[in-house]
Scaffold this motif. Structure first.
Motif, PDB file in Angstrom:
ATOM      1  N   ASP A 178      53.477  30.364  13.513  1.00 26.46           N
ATOM      2  CA  ASP A 178      53.370  29.136  14.286  1.00 26.46           C
ATOM      3  C   ASP A 178      54.415  28.164  13.755  1.00 26.46           C
ATOM      4  OD1 ASP A 178      52.498  27.410  16.219  1.00 26.46           O
ATOM      5  OD2 ASP A 178      50.473  27.143  15.429  1.00 26.46           O
ATOM      6  N   GLY A 179      54.524  27.008  14.404  1.00 28.18           N
ATOM      7  CA  GLY A 179      55.510  26.031  13.969  1.00 28.18           C
ATOM      8  C   GLY A 179      55.348  24.724  14.705  1.00 28.18           C
ATOM      9  N   ASP A 180      56.439  23.988  14.829  1.00 28.17           N
ATOM     10  CA  ASP A 180      56.412  22.697  15.497  1.00 28.17           C
ATOM     11  C   ASP A 180      56.060  22.859  16.976  1.00 28.17           C
ATOM     12  OD1 ASP A 180      57.382  21.923  13.048  1.00 28.17           O
ATOM     13  OD2 ASP A 180      59.368  21.340  13.766  1.00 28.17           O
ATOM     14  N   ALA A 181      55.696  21.744  17.583  1.00 29.60           N
ATOM     15  CA  ALA A 181      55.392  21.782  19.020  1.00 29.60           C
ATOM     16  C   ALA A 181      56.589  22.281  19.813  1.00 29.60           C
ATOM     17  CB  ALA A 181      54.975  20.396  19.497  1.00 29.60           C
ATOM     18  N   ALA A 182      57.801  21.915  19.386  1.00 34.59           N
ATOM     19  CA  ALA A 182      58.996  22.315  20.132  1.00 34.59           C
ATOM     20  C   ALA A 182      59.196  23.821  20.137  1.00 34.59           C
ATOM     21  CB  ALA A 182      60.228  21.622  19.547  1.00 34.59           C
ATOM     22  N   ILE A 183      58.868  24.504  19.034  1.00 35.12           N
ATOM     23  CA  ILE A 183      59.086  25.952  18.986  1.00 35.12           C
ATOM     24  C   ILE A 183      58.113  26.671  19.910  1.00 35.12           C
ATOM     25  CG2 ILE A 183      57.507  26.591  17.110  1.00 35.12           C
ATOM     26  CD1 ILE A 183      61.142  27.806  17.463  1.00 35.12           C
ATOM     27  N   ARG A 184      56.978  26.065  20.189  1.00 29.46           N
ATOM     28  CA  ARG A 184      56.014  26.693  21.103  1.00 29.46           C
ATOM     29  C   ARG A 184      56.509  26.710  22.542  1.00 29.46           C
ATOM     30  NH1 ARG A 184      49.866  24.882  19.473  1.00 29.46           N
ATOM     31  NH2 ARG A 184      49.837  25.792  17.374  1.00 29.46           N
ATOM     32  N   ARG A 185      57.546  25.915  22.819  1.00 29.47           N
ATOM     33  CA  ARG A 185      58.122  25.909  24.164  1.00 29.47           C
ATOM     34  C   ARG A 185      59.288  26.886  24.293  1.00 29.47           C
ATOM     35  NH1 ARG A 185      57.400  20.245  23.164  1.00 29.47           N
ATOM     36  NH2 ARG A 185      59.630  20.029  22.646  1.00 29.47           N
ATOM     37  N   ARG A 186      59.754  27.418  23.197  1.00 37.20           N
ATOM     38  CA  ARG A 186      60.920  28.300  23.233  1.00 37.20           C
ATOM     39  C   ARG A 186      60.496  29.743  23.478  1.00 37.20           C
ATOM     40  NH1 ARG A 186      64.870  26.628  18.328  1.00 37.20           N
ATOM     41  NH2 ARG A 186      66.294  27.941  19.541  1.00 37.20           N
ATOM     42  N   PRO A 187      61.214  30.472  24.314  1.00 39.46           N
ATOM     43  CA  PRO A 187      60.767  31.815  24.697  1.00 39.46           C
ATOM     44  C   PRO A 187      60.845  32.816  23.551  1.00 39.46           C
ATOM     45  CG  PRO A 187      62.971  31.363  25.560  1.00 39.46           C
ATOM     46  CD  PRO A 187      62.465  30.076  24.980  1.00 39.46           C
TER      47      PRO A 187
END
Length: 430
Positions: free
Chosen positions: A122-131
């Motif tokens: 897991d990681g930052d909120a932004a990485i959850r948007r990256r494919p």
């Protein structure tokens, strides 16, 4: 306790403006792309590897933390060099924080399969948007158990079985070349090696793929490349010492600074040849009418501050788009950037962000399906939002040179790849 005003100032940075031509010598830190690939390959080498002159940043620190969780002994030496010595693969459950680092999120899950136990990502909120779905699909095809929420994004869990199966696998790398690089980097550790066949569209950023192949070979791997297919043989890696090149993409805003302000700048340490996408900035500068020459002292760029408009396909060098777009706002005619639809899946939707922020300051910029249309117009000061994206901070700095009063939000996000960026930028101006 800081006041509200102090807190606001700590989060923002007023980009310095100048009316004087630039006269400076600059050296940038090591390449993030090379540093993190070297760390991964060192983790797969049974003998120690000393990585010299690596980038020291959030992304590279997160990579070392991830590899440490996989049993690699990491020793940071005075001066910045890092010695990596692989140890026994761990057992049991563990969690990897990838922050907003695409290289950590995509290059290390295959390494996690070599552990015995569940590895949570897991990681930052932004990485959850990256494919990441194409990589997860390829891992499952190889026989690596992975679970996620069904969205093809983080968080996910790799169920390590104590080994990494190999064989033939297909991957759609049209959204990111990192999906292909992740499979190739793990290839020497795969049982029987790995054969990767590309499906879908052409991967962006071909230089990054060439970088992966070249570094695998430097570490002793056998790599076969054919149209649409790559094979990495199983084998033992070794590289006692690896020296990291300067980050040529991080150098781009400094070269752009001379292009828009005029003057002369010497970028020390520029390599004679490089697989880095940032090396292509020289060709872009030439197309815009900016002189640049590589000599004994480094890359020397000279300019009178005048730029031609141009039509540029940046498919292979998409990471340069923010800085180039900022530079083109000061060209003498309109410009079009194409081939970079994949930037919508980076740290943020870079095309929408650039169109929004540059237009707010007066430039005529709109995003298209795969790029930007830029109509230069008088610009004015204002707030430039950066969306947790280091490249947008760099773009804003270029604009701020010619436009007084540009306030850049969250400048600290450059810690991802260049923690000292604002200091070096100010030093460039004397």
């Amino acid at each position: 306790m800081m006041s509200g005003m102090d807190t606001e100032l700590s989060r923002n940075w007023q980009a310095p403006a100048t009316e004087e031509p630039i006269d400076a010598r600059v050296r940038v830190p090591g390449s993030k792309s090379i540093t993190n690939r070297a760390y991964v390959l060192a983790a797969l080498s049974p003998s120690p590897t000393l990585v010299r002159e690596p980038l020291i940043s959030r992304d590279t620190g997160l990579m070392l933390d991830a590899l440490g969780a996989f049993g690699v002994d990491v020793v940071r030496r005075r001066g910045g060099d890092v010695l990596l010595t692989p140890g026994p693969l761990p057992t049991g459950e563990r969690t990897i924080d990838v922050g907003n680092a695409g290289t950590v999120a995509r290059f290390t899950p295959l390494l996690a399969a070599r552990c015995a136990g569940d590895v949570h990502y897991d990681g930052d909120a932004a990485i959850r948007r990256r494919p990441i779905a194409p990589l997860l699909a390829a891992m499952r095809s190889l026989g690596v158990p992975v679970t996620d929420a069904g969205s093809g994004h983080l968080p996910c869990t790799v169920h390590g079985q104590g080994g990494l199966p190999g064989g033939a696998v297909e991957v759609d790398a049209s959204a990111s070349s990192q999906f292909l690089s992740a499979l190739l980097l793990a290839g020497p550790a795969c049982a029987g090696g790995i054969t990767v066949r590309l499906v879908g569209g052409t991967p962006p950023s071909e230089p990054h793929i060439a970088m992966t192949v070249a570094m695998l070979r430097e570490f002793g791997a056998t790599v076969h490349v054919a149209p649409g297919e790559y094979r990495v043989e199983q084998g033992e890696l070794t590289c006692p010492e690896y020296i990291v090149e300067p980050d040529l993409s991080a150098a781009a805003p400094f070269l752009a600074a001379v292009a828009v302000s005029g003057g002369r700048l010497c970028l020390s340490g520029w390599p004679a040849t490089s697989t880095q996408p940032g090396a292509r900035i020289r060709g872009v500068l030439s197309e815009l009418g900016v002189a640049n020459e590589l000599g004994a002292e480094g890359l020397v760029v000279t300019s009178d501050g005048r730029l031609r408009g141009a039509r540029l396909n940046l498919h292979d060098v998409g990471e340069l788009t923010p800085v180039i777009a900022a530079m083109l706002c000061f060209a003498e005619g309109p410009s079009v950037i194409t081939g970079v639809a994949h930037l919508r899946g980076h740290e943020t939707d870079r095309l929408a962000a650039l169109a929004t922020e540059l237009s707010k300051l007066g430039a005529g910029v709109r995003d298209t399906e795969d790029g930007l249309v830029i109509e230069p117009a008088p610009m004015h000061g204002g707030t430039f939002h950066t969306y947790d994206d280091h490249r947008l901070v760099m773009a804003a700095a270029v604009v701020g040179l010619r436009v007084p009063g540009v306030v850049v939000t969250d400048p600290g996000t450059v810690g991802k790849t260049f923690p000292e960026f604002t200091t070096v930028w100010q030093d460039m101006l004397g």
